[in-house]
Scaffold this active site. Structure first.
Site, PDB file in Angstrom:
ATOM      1  N   MET A  33      31.574  38.846  40.636  1.00 10.52           N
ATOM      2  CA  MET A  33      32.306  37.587  40.487  1.00 10.52           C
ATOM      3  C   MET A  33      31.945  36.642  41.617  1.00 10.52           C
ATOM      4  O   MET A  33      32.028  37.001  42.790  1.00 10.52           O
ATOM      5  CB  MET A  33      33.816  37.881  40.467  1.00 10.52           C
ATOM      6  N   GLU A  34      31.605  35.410  41.230  1.00  9.68           N
ATOM      7  CA  GLU A  34      31.017  34.434  42.159  1.00  9.68           C
ATOM      8  C   GLU A  34      32.024  33.677  43.018  1.00  9.68           C
ATOM      9  O   GLU A  34      31.845  32.483  43.246  1.00  9.68           O
ATOM     10  CB  GLU A  34      30.180  33.435  41.351  1.00  9.68           C
ATOM     11  N   GLU A  55      24.833  35.748  41.161  1.00 15.78           N
ATOM     12  CA  GLU A  55      26.054  35.271  41.820  1.00 15.78           C
ATOM     13  C   GLU A  55      25.723  34.199  42.851  1.00 15.78           C
ATOM     14  O   GLU A  55      26.448  33.216  42.971  1.00 15.78           O
ATOM     15  CB  GLU A  55      26.803  36.434  42.477  1.00 15.78           C
TER      16      GLU A  55
HETATM   17 ZN   LIG Z   1      27.879  34.529  36.132  1.00 14.40          ZN
END
Ligand SMILES: [Zn+2]
Length: 848
Positions: free
Chosen positions: A271-272, A306
């Protein structure tokens, strides 16, 4: 009257800066919170509506125009996940501050603010807390305007047990010991202006690597104790890709530091969150000396993906979830670009054809959807995280990039980012920027790909000096209601004329067009380079010319497409299975990994469709095909071979020992596995997954015990995954029962259990048992597993290829709809229907 959208927040009040203070109690799985939010009141209001879910709100107040504090009352709307704060006096436009006291739970559903449990080196269970907010779960951690367009600055303070590490989006500015509670207060700097779904808090016993600097930002990798040494590889590609992207985008990394954190329980890959990217362990921690090439590639891919989001997604964000594709498609596209620049020898764009093919498989269904479509409810946003958003999206961007030219495309991207930084944008804004910088009609072209489902089948025919091209929609099911659609198709042509090569790119905007060439062609490829998101059907003379020159006229990607398109038209009933098998017979001397991979995927598919008699003669046939290449590559590395050759060796041997069921190969694999156990370094690492899979395929109880123990005591996340999923490959009924039990017993993390179930459904010997089990434990699985994994688990139903099972499956899902994945379930059902139709069409084949 505008249409009423109960899920959406009013825009009468805008948040500008949040100060959030949270005190998590890891043992009790709860947290207490306080926040002050600077808001801009735009219209006189008595009520403020924002998002909150599974939170208790204890007190609310707001400053009035003269600065005095007014107490408010709260009502919660659980259905719409909203809190309405009501105040006794009218709030006039202007700057105000909101203060809210609240508390919540650290849930175990891997979303919102949640708890993850792991065992330390002494086998003791330890908790940690992490967040996963995308798409709409920040509201489970603090009351907020939880829509991507409400961007604000976040200043976070975490109060945690002394000895724990606390991480958030920005750097730590102060740590203070609080003698009264024995805890410490960790105060973080202000974040940049960003959306709520990018906020993150992580608390636990973490160990970090020493930082490497990227510009002025330190980059570290964090993991639970004992795994720090597995962070070196991701730190390297992390630094490389971050630098690569700041060059590509022409904008420096927007955060003040960057942490990569491995979380033992994690619902997706990563998750970024700006400055605090969270990962599942397999996507971040890896032993460079032991991992296979594809395991390393996966880490490089996810880290780059990411990092690409720090700009595309974080700095510039979609206005609403219908625009999610742009974030994800672009990050997927950039991930290829960075990994390709980092390790050109991996030929990342070539292996991207596998992803493109996966997207084309779903997009050839009647139940596909356009890349972008209207989204209202949270579960609709959740349903968008699929192969169409990521892989089809990235494929059509790559097609556009190749059509416009890489530099022109990049200039358009730079313009788009500069124009919308710290703000939100829509798909159309990207086309504006690209058209401005390239002067090409990007919008008209891309609208046909983004807002229209499916893709064309291009027919190519030789007609004197001309090449006649035409398009119609490709569909697996030849129903009567096939829609009449056309696309703006960049057709990349390469032709051979009397020993000379001619390249020509044309834009096919009508049903058909004629491409004039200087002379009649000897041969022609109508998707040169393989960048086009379409299939090609050649007239018989053109097809024959390509088959004649497979290895010298076609590049590996083009050979891949030839096989893959033929397989698709075979499933669709446009090509006979006999012709398809005849085609793959020509590939015995093939040396490219991806070309083999696509064939092997089709073999597994056929294996699930065939009955026993057919399977026996089919196995004989593919044993025959595999003999030469397995002899060519041998069982041990040869001088001068590439990483890709090593991976290919593993894939070929794996296929020979499993789907082709070759006894000699199985014996050899067993011997070699025994040798590997004694001396791991004596076996080339890319061969190990094949050995494990073959031993499981033929294995009995003793092998099962051994693999089970290896799963429990694995030294790396990759090894843990390898042995866990091998347990789903065993074919003895008792062993299948044991693995089935593991999917709900708590022994397997809920981040993996649904995928183990999927593998069991795809195991031909386990599928009926697995289906009964899944039906019986359905409610339990829904309760335990992360929401996003349910439709992915159900992908396994495509293995239930009999008329009777298909009816049962249809019936079951009619009674048990999956709300966050209705579209994906519909697609799995259609794929099953196609497989059953093929089973009936081919029932008399391969019986001799
Ligand atoms: Zn993505």
């Amino acid at each position: 009257m505008p249409e009423k959208k109960p899920h959406r927040l009013p825009t009468t009040v805008l948040p500008e800066r949040y100060e959030i203070r949270l005190t998590p109690d890891l043992a009790a799985a709860t947290f207490a919170g306080e926040e002050r939010v600077s808001i801009q009141v735009l219209e006189p209001v008595r009520q403020i509506v924002l998002n909150a879910a599974e939170l208790e709100i204890q007190a609310v107040s707001a400053t009035s125009a003269d600065g005095t504090l007014i107490k408010g009352a709260v009502t919660l709307d659980a259905d719409n996940e909203q809190a309405t704060l009501s105040f006794p006096e009218l709030m006039t436009p202007g700057q105000r501050e909101l203060q809210i006291k609240f508390s919540g739970i650290l849930n175990d559903k891997l979303h919102g603010f949640y708890r993850s449990i792991y065992k330390d080196a002494d086998g003791r269970e330890k908790p940690l807390a992490s967040t996963q907010f995308e798409s709409t779960d920040a509201r489970r951690a603090f009351p907020c305007w939880d829509e991507p367009a409400f961007k604000a600055v976040f200043q976070v303070t975490l109060v945690v047990d002394d000895g724990l590490t606390a991480i958030s989006n920005a750097r730590v500015i102060r740590e203070t010991f609080l003698p009264q509670s024995g805890k410490k207060e960790v105060v973080f700097a202000d974040s940049m202006k960003m959306s709520t779904y990018l906020v993150a808090f992580i608390v636990g016993e973490f160990e970090g690597t020493a930082p490497v600097m990227v510009g002025s930002a330190p980059l570290r990798v964090w993991s639970v104790p004992g795994k720090k040494h597995l962070g070196k590889f991701s730190q390297e590609i992390g630094k490389f890709s971050l630098e690569h992207f700041s060059g590509y985008y022409g904008i420096a990394y927007p955060g003040d530091k960057l942490d990569f954190i491995a979380i033992p329980d994690f619902a997706s890959g990563a998750m970024e969150n700006l400055g605090a990217i969270t990962f599942r362990e397999t996507a971040l921690l890896v032993d460079e000396k032991k991992a296979t090439r594809s395991e390393l590639e996966r880490v490089a891919d996810v880290v780059s993906h990411e990092n690409a989001h720090m700009w595309f997604g974080d700095l510039v964000t979609m206005k609403w979830w219908n625009g999610l594709w742009l974030n994800e498609a672009f990050a997927t596209f950039m991930e290829m670009l960075a990994v390709d620049a980092w390790k050109p020898e991996w030929r990342r764009w070539d292996s991207f054809t596998i992803s493109r093919a996966a997207a084309m498989q779903v997009d050839g269904l009647k139940s596909t959807r356009p890349i972008e479509f209207p989204v209202e409810k949270p579960e609709e946003a959740a349903g968008m995280f699929d192969v169409l958003t990521y892989e089809k999206g990235a494929s059509v961007l790559r097609m556009l990039e190749q059509y416009l030219g890489a530099d022109a495309f990049r200039d358009g991207i730079r313009l788009y980012l500069r124009r919308h930084e710290y703000a939100n944008a829509e798909t159309t804004d990207l086309w504006d920027a690209l058209e401005e910088s390239t002067k090409e009609p990007a919008r008209a072209l891309m609208d046909t790909w983004i807002f229209q489902a499916g893709y064309p089948l291009i027919s190519a025919e030789k007609n004197g000096k001309e090449l006649a091209l035409s398009q119609r929609i490709f569909r697996y099911l030849q129903d009567s209601d096939v829609p009449d659609r056309s696309w703006h198709v960049p057709v990349f042509v390469r032709a051979g004329i009397k020993g000379e090569i001619i390249n020509k790119t044309v834009l096919l905007t009508e049903r058909q067009m004629r491409v004039e060439l200087p002379q009649p062609v000897d041969w022609a490829v109508a998707n040169a380079g393989g960048h086009g998101f379409y299939r090609v059907r050649y007239s018989s003379d053109l097809a024959a010319a390509l088959k004649e020159g497979l290895q010298n006229r076609l590049s590996p990607v083009e050979r891949f497409n030839l096989v893959n398109d033929a397989w698709a038209t075979t499933l669709a009933g446009l090509t006979s299975l006999t012709d398809y098998l005849g085609l793959i017979d020509l590939f015995r001397n093939e040396t490219d990994l991806n070309v083999w991979t696509t064939q092997i995927i089709s073999w597994h598919h056929l294996h699930r469709i065939f009955d026993e008699t057919q399977d026996r003669s089919f196995q004989k046939r593919i044993r025959n095909i595999l003999t030469a290449p397995v002899q060519h590559f041998g069982w041990s590395p040869r001088e001068g071979e590439t990483d890709l050759d090593r991976q290919l060796r593993g894939e070929l041997i794996n296929a020979l020992g499993t789907v082709a069921n070759d006894a000699a190969c199985q014996n050899r694999a067993r011997e070699l596995y025994a040798q590997y156990e004694k001396d791991p370094d004596s076996v080339e690492r890319n061969l190990v997954p094949a050995l494990v899979s073959i031993v499981a395929h033929i294995g009995a109880a003793a092998d099962y015990e051994k693999f089970h123990a290896k799963f429990k005591n694995a030294q790396t996340p990759q090894e843990e995954t390898r042995y866990l999923f091998a347990l789903a490959v065993f074919r003895h009924q008792d062993l299948i029962d044991r693995t089935l039990q593991m999917t709900v017993s708590g022994e397997v993390r809920t981040q993996n259990a649904p995928y183990l179930m999927r593998s069991l459904l795809l195991n031909k010997e386990a599928r009926e048992k697995a289906w009964l089990f899944m039906k019986a434990r359905w409610e339990e699985m829904l309760r335990q597993y992360p929401d996003n994994s349910i439709p992915r688990m159900c992908d396994g139903i495509i293995g239930l290829v009999t008329r009777e099972l298909e009816r049962e499956v249809q019936d079951f899902f009619a009674r048990h709809p999956v709300k966050q994945g209705a579209k994906q379930i519909e697609q799995h059902l259609e794929r099953l229907r196609i497989a059953v139709a093929c089973k009936e069409r081919w029932k008399d084949l391969l019986r001799g």
